[in-house]
Design an enzyme around this catalytic site. Structure first.
Site, PDB file in Angstrom:
ATOM      1  CB  THR B 143      47.742  34.700  48.354  1.00 19.79           C
ATOM      2  OG1 THR B 143      48.827  33.876  48.764  1.00 19.79           O
ATOM      3  CG2 THR B 143      48.168  35.569  47.194  1.00 19.79           C
ATOM      4  CG  ASP B 144      41.958  34.975  47.808  1.00 17.38           C
ATOM      5  OD1 ASP B 144      41.056  34.119  47.889  1.00 17.38           O
ATOM      6  OD2 ASP B 144      42.436  35.375  46.729  1.00 17.38           O
ATOM      7  CG  LEU B 145      42.353  36.363  53.883  1.00 10.01           C
ATOM      8  CD1 LEU B 145      42.701  35.241  54.852  1.00 10.01           C
ATOM      9  CD2 LEU B 145      41.135  37.124  54.406  1.00 10.01           C
ATOM     10  N   GLY B 148      43.344  41.704  49.725  1.00 11.87           N
ATOM     11  CA  GLY B 148      42.225  42.503  50.212  1.00 11.87           C
ATOM     12  C   GLY B 148      42.688  43.605  51.151  1.00 11.87           C
TER      13      GLY B 148
END
Lengths: 361, 377
Positions: B143-145, B148
């Site tokens: 999810t973070d990636l 980004g």
């Protein structure tokens, strides 16, 4: 990719078209929910790439377009005269983005690729699953999606670069590289400290607590004796003594309902959240506020909805989306409006089977 | 962003800096492997944002930069005079990208966000895990990636737009929207057919066979996405009676009769080793693969060929390696990466070279604690 396509075109061999049209149930009318989810804002031109006039049409389109995106096995389009080298001769400003399973060159480049396989080969499955159980896939094709996002960013960067150089270029995106690149700290642990990864369920190897039931021990749980405990004062210590600590926290969490805990954690500054079902996701007020349910009218199915765009901009709103196309829905429109073909030419092409037009539009 | 000669500056309050510096073990020298993995090609300027000269320095940087990326709780930077409205007055061409847990506005916008929570709230955990087991997280922060990556693409799009309009803008990226957006067909099933999702282990709800199978010595994943590939699977497994079987001819039928079919295929796969199966499937056109450990990933010849091990020299740790860039371009090679910075490693350099501060000014700022410089560089 969705937000960039003001007028993307989809081109397919006449016949069944994109595999994902048949991936169901569920189907919504004639269309798989799968296909509907990722194909808005596109037009469909149905063209036979084995027909010489077919490849000529693609070449003519490439001459007047900015970007080509393709996901054939490397080498296949070259054989048809539609590879980067050929099309860039026709249009030196063309940005040509190839998406494959493993890359344009190399020992595996001719292997067909799917998210599931890339997820396995790239280490993603190895690290996903219950602590003492078998590996599993992420529930949605994150490798595919990450590759699409990488491709979008790369295409944008290439267009920016083109402003300076006046030339296009060839972009190599692939599932393997995207997912390996996304291994980030997991890869770093191995490459720098020789540490193999394993599965952790909902937990995190290097941050404790960081998992489904727990967070930093705070007064919310009413466990004051843990706060100054010498074994749990820093993250490093909590990682070392994880079993003990998590045991205590888990026992405490079991005693109340999720809704009660969420209420108690409000305003504490600690990130917490429920594991929402899909229905709960789309009932969430913040999800609605972020415009994440996007509705539109489909020519045969009627009202459909898809997840909205993930990003919003202050100075331009995404234009109203057009629905996912029926196969060959825009063949005549594209030939006539983009390539300025006459009605006679178009009729001839349809009669020879070089292209086809969907009747239902 | 690296491709376009933009150098990224990390600004931190003097002190401990980015949380992830302490996320370990493993640590490599003084640095967590975690921090090393995602911070190359950046410079670190250590500045105290509570010091009035500190916020002034950020404002001066914003005046000469193209892009600001921030992940504060919404409203926090506005309070410090560093919000989009304030900085865009100083630099109307500024592209200002905010990354948060839930968005810049809305009922949840002041909740702190982390990948794990976003993964839970956005439905991702609900759909990941064994068929009859508990939900799990994806093994890395997808999810973070994804957020980004969305941010990167959005920034590029905004810079392109700026070529036409001459103006910057404010971008709202957040974990919740990124992951919900990525639900794609799972969301579509619910929004269009009212169908709730569930966990499938390695399998796929709408495609059969498309999953991992246990072999004699491990696992193999097979992805037969169409009828032609299914026929090939039957041939390789030497199960000809399945090919024309009325219950398995189309994907729709195979999904309907999945239990039967998968039972037969599973029994057969158990009879040989993973390596044998991989060999037999070669040239068949059916996507297959082993479930690789991380060591196996980085021994894979294609991974090496794609340049996915990127080495560099770190000032205190020595040789480090990180996963290489996912995308390659025909007409420009990514320049050689610089290692992740020590905290405050480039304070003096940035003040002097980017903002043209004199040595005296810099010394005063360091003495008053507005900024700090790492000694070890």
């Amino acid at each position: 990719m969705r937000k960039k396509l003001d007028h993307g075109s989809l081109c397919f061999c006449p016949g069944s078209g994109d595999d994902t049209r048949s991936w169901g149930p569920p189907f919504v009318g004639s269309e798989s929910a799968y296909f509907l989810s990722v194909n808005r804002n596109k037009k469909s031109l149905a063209v036979d790439l084995k027909h010489p006039r077919g490849t000529q049409i693609i070449t003519e389109l490439a001459a007047v377009c900015d970007v080509v995106v393709e996901n054939y096995l490397p080498g296949k389009l070259d054989q048809m005269g539609l590879g980067y080298h050929q099309l860039s001769r026709v249009n030196p400003r063309l940005v040509y983005c190839s998406i494959s399973g493993y890359g344009q060159t190399g020992p595996q480049c001719r292997s067909p690729g799917y998210d599931s396989i890339a997820s396995a080969v790239s280490g993603m499955m190895h690290i996903t699953g219950p602590e003492d159980g078998d590996p599993v896939r992420p529930g949605v094709a994150m490798t595919d999606l990450a590759t699409g996002l990488y491709a979008h960013g790369a295409i944008m960067a290439a267009l920016l670069q083109r402003q300076r150089t006046g030339r296009g270029l060839h972009i190599d995106c692939n599932l393997l590289s995207s997912q390996v690149s996304c291994l980030s700290h997991i890869a770093s642990n191995y490459l720098n400290a020789g540490k193999e990864a394993r599965r952790w369920g909902t937990a995190h190897e290097s941050i404790v607590p960081y998992q489904v039931t727990s967070n930093r021990p705070v007064r919310v749980l009413d466990l004051p004796e843990l706060i100054e405990h010498p074994k749990y004062k820093t993250n490093k210590l909590r990682v070392q003594n994880r079993k003990d600590l998590l045991g205590k926290l888990s026992d405490r969490f079991l005693q109340e309902n999720t809704a009660d805990w969420l209420r108690r954690f409000q305003g504490s500054g600690v990130p917490v959240g429920p594991i929402n079902s899909i229905q709960e996701v789309f009932s969430d007020p913040q999800v609605k506020h972020n415009g994440l349910i996007q509705e539109m009218k489909h020519p045969t199915v009627g009202r459909i909805a898809v997840p909205g765009p993930a990003v919003r901009f202050s100075s331009f709103a995404a234009s109203r989306p057009t629905p996912p196309p029926l196969i060959g829905q825009h063949t005549v429109q594209v030939l006539r409006d983009t390539l300025s073909y006459s009605d006679d030419d178009i009729r001839t092409l349809m009669e020879t089977g070089a292209v086809s037009q969907n009747e239902a539009s």
